[in-house]
Scaffold this active site. Structure first.
Site, PDB file in Angstrom:
ATOM      1  N   LYS A  52      11.079  14.431  94.100  1.00 56.19           N
ATOM      2  CA  LYS A  52       9.631  14.193  94.156  1.00 56.19           C
ATOM      3  C   LYS A  52       9.347  12.748  94.574  1.00 56.19           C
ATOM      4  O   LYS A  52       8.461  12.486  95.385  1.00 56.19           O
ATOM      5  CB  LYS A  52       8.984  14.510  92.798  1.00 56.19           C
ATOM      6  CG  LYS A  52       8.895  16.012  92.566  1.00 56.19           C
ATOM      7  CD  LYS A  52       8.588  16.413  91.134  1.00 56.19           C
ATOM      8  CE  LYS A  52       8.736  17.932  90.995  1.00 56.19           C
ATOM      9  NZ  LYS A  52       8.640  18.435  89.636  1.00 56.19           N
ATOM     10  N   GLN A  96       7.503  16.271  83.819  1.00 57.34           N
ATOM     11  CA  GLN A  96       8.573  17.213  84.158  1.00 57.34           C
ATOM     12  C   GLN A  96       8.943  18.051  82.934  1.00 57.34           C
ATOM     13  O   GLN A  96       9.202  17.509  81.862  1.00 57.34           O
ATOM     14  CB  GLN A  96       9.796  16.413  84.669  1.00 57.34           C
ATOM     15  CG  GLN A  96      10.912  17.270  85.186  1.00 57.34           C
ATOM     16  CD  GLN A  96      10.538  18.039  86.460  1.00 57.34           C
ATOM     17  OE1 GLN A  96       9.954  17.497  87.385  1.00 57.34           O
ATOM     18  NE2 GLN A  96      10.862  19.327  86.494  1.00 57.34           N
ATOM     19  N   ASP A 119      -0.075  19.289  88.721  1.00 55.98           N
ATOM     20  CA  ASP A 119       0.655  20.554  88.602  1.00 55.98           C
ATOM     21  C   ASP A 119      -0.286  21.742  88.374  1.00 55.98           C
ATOM     22  O   ASP A 119       0.139  22.895  88.452  1.00 55.98           O
ATOM     23  CB  ASP A 119       1.624  20.472  87.407  1.00 55.98           C
ATOM     24  CG  ASP A 119       3.071  20.352  87.860  1.00 55.98           C
ATOM     25  OD1 ASP A 119       3.344  20.665  89.030  1.00 55.98           O
ATOM     26  OD2 ASP A 119       3.912  19.954  87.034  1.00 55.98           O
TER      27      ASP A 119
END
Ligand code: NDP
Length: 285
Positions: A52, A96, A119
């Site tokens: 990322k 994460q 997200d």
């Protein structure tokens, strides 16, 4: 001839559009910023976080990485999120997953500001998707929709069968297809006669996590097959949820694994971050 839907090529096209948008924002004095928070030492999570970071750098997004020790408390993580929520350099926040046991994942996801929820997992954004007025959309299902669009596949009136009902893939992709006027069936581990359900699909979306469990012979000739599954078999080989070689005999178009949906996920994370930065420009007007 079966069309192989090239996720890498589609992702590269979208990433170059994102890089152009970043340049346009830069000319207005804005650099999109994505904060990525990793708690602990999970090897797969470390790889994802580093991918990322590299992807952000490649398109000019400011990548703000926070690596916290595995013993970090929930309160410490919530304090960091609060700081990031108020940091004007940051337009997207990603924590994460999975998180260590001592931390309540739901509490953490709900602490992220819905306006920085890159997200798309915050209940506010889930609700916006549900009512057909999405703000941030979860990256993997969003990537699937972009792939279908870029391949020229119209969903209107089509029978879409989604296998899998997780909150990160199955449910949101089903809602997105509904929004595009498909007739959607969602299957899961208690579905009776999965083969018959799969056989009805004009567009099959598999998000199960079981190597090649959807047999090629189940697929309706001419169907489009989107395989979200990423399963490691043996030491190195990656396979999807669909029996690929046999499915190629029947499908009109199919995504390979790897090189299909995979490259789209991080691409849509970058996209969400840049769109969020654009919204801050508009809200300043
Ligand atoms: P989950 O494990 O959260 O969900 C799997 C779903 O599949 C569940 O709804 C489960 O049903 C259903 N299922 C399991 N076994 C069967 C079966 N035998 N028949 C029918 N349905 C079944 O997985 P995710 O949604 O997180 O991920 C799915 C796959 O997608 C995985 O391979 C994952 O690695 C991959 N993935 C890929 C990404 C990418 O970037 N390419 C990103 C995210 C995921 P039930 O609810 O009844 O248990």
């Amino acid at each position: 001839m079966t069309q192989i839907i090239d996720g890498k090529a589609i992702a590269a096209k979208i990433r170059s559009e994102i890089a152009n948008d970043v340049k346009t924002l830069a000319s207005r004095g804005i650099q999109p910023g994505l904060a990525v928070v990793l708690v602990g030492e999970d090897p797969a999570s470390k790889v994802y976080v580093s991918m990322k970071e590299k992807a952000c750098q490649a398109v000019g997004i400011f990548s703000d990485e926070h690596k916290l020790p595995a013993e970090t408390s929930e309160a410490e993580l919530l304090a960091l999120i609060d700081k990031l929520n108020h940091d004007p350099r940051i337009h997207g926040i990603l924590v994460q997953l999975p998180l260590p046991k001592q931390i309540d994942t739901e509490k953490v996801l709900e602490a992220i500001s819905p306006s920085k929820d890159a997200d798309g997992f915050h209940p506010y954004n889930v609700g916006r998707l549900m009512i057909g007025k999405p703000l941030f959309q979860p990256c993997t299902p969003y990537g699937v929709m972009i792939m279908l669009k870029e391949t020229g596949i119209d969903l209107k009136g089509k029978e879409v069968v989604v296998v899998g009902r997780s909150n990160i893939v199955g449910k949101p992709v089903a809602l997105m297809c509904l929004q595009q006027h498909a007739t959607v069936t969602i299957c899961h581990s208690r579905t009776r006669d999965l083969a018959a359900k799969v056989g009805q699909a004009d567009i099959l979306i598999a998000a199960v996590g079981v190597p090649e469990m959807i047999k090629g012979a189940w697929i309706k000739p001419g169907a489009v097959v989107i395989d979200v599954g990423v399963n490691r078999v043996g030491d190195k080989k990656l396979v999807g949820d669909v029996e690929y070689a046999a499915a190629c005999e029947r499908a009109s178009a199919i995504t390979p694994v790897p090189g299909g949906v995979g490259p789209m996920t991080i691409t849509m994370l970058l996209y969400n971050t840049v769109e969020s930065a654009k919204r801050t420009v508009h809200s300043e007007k």
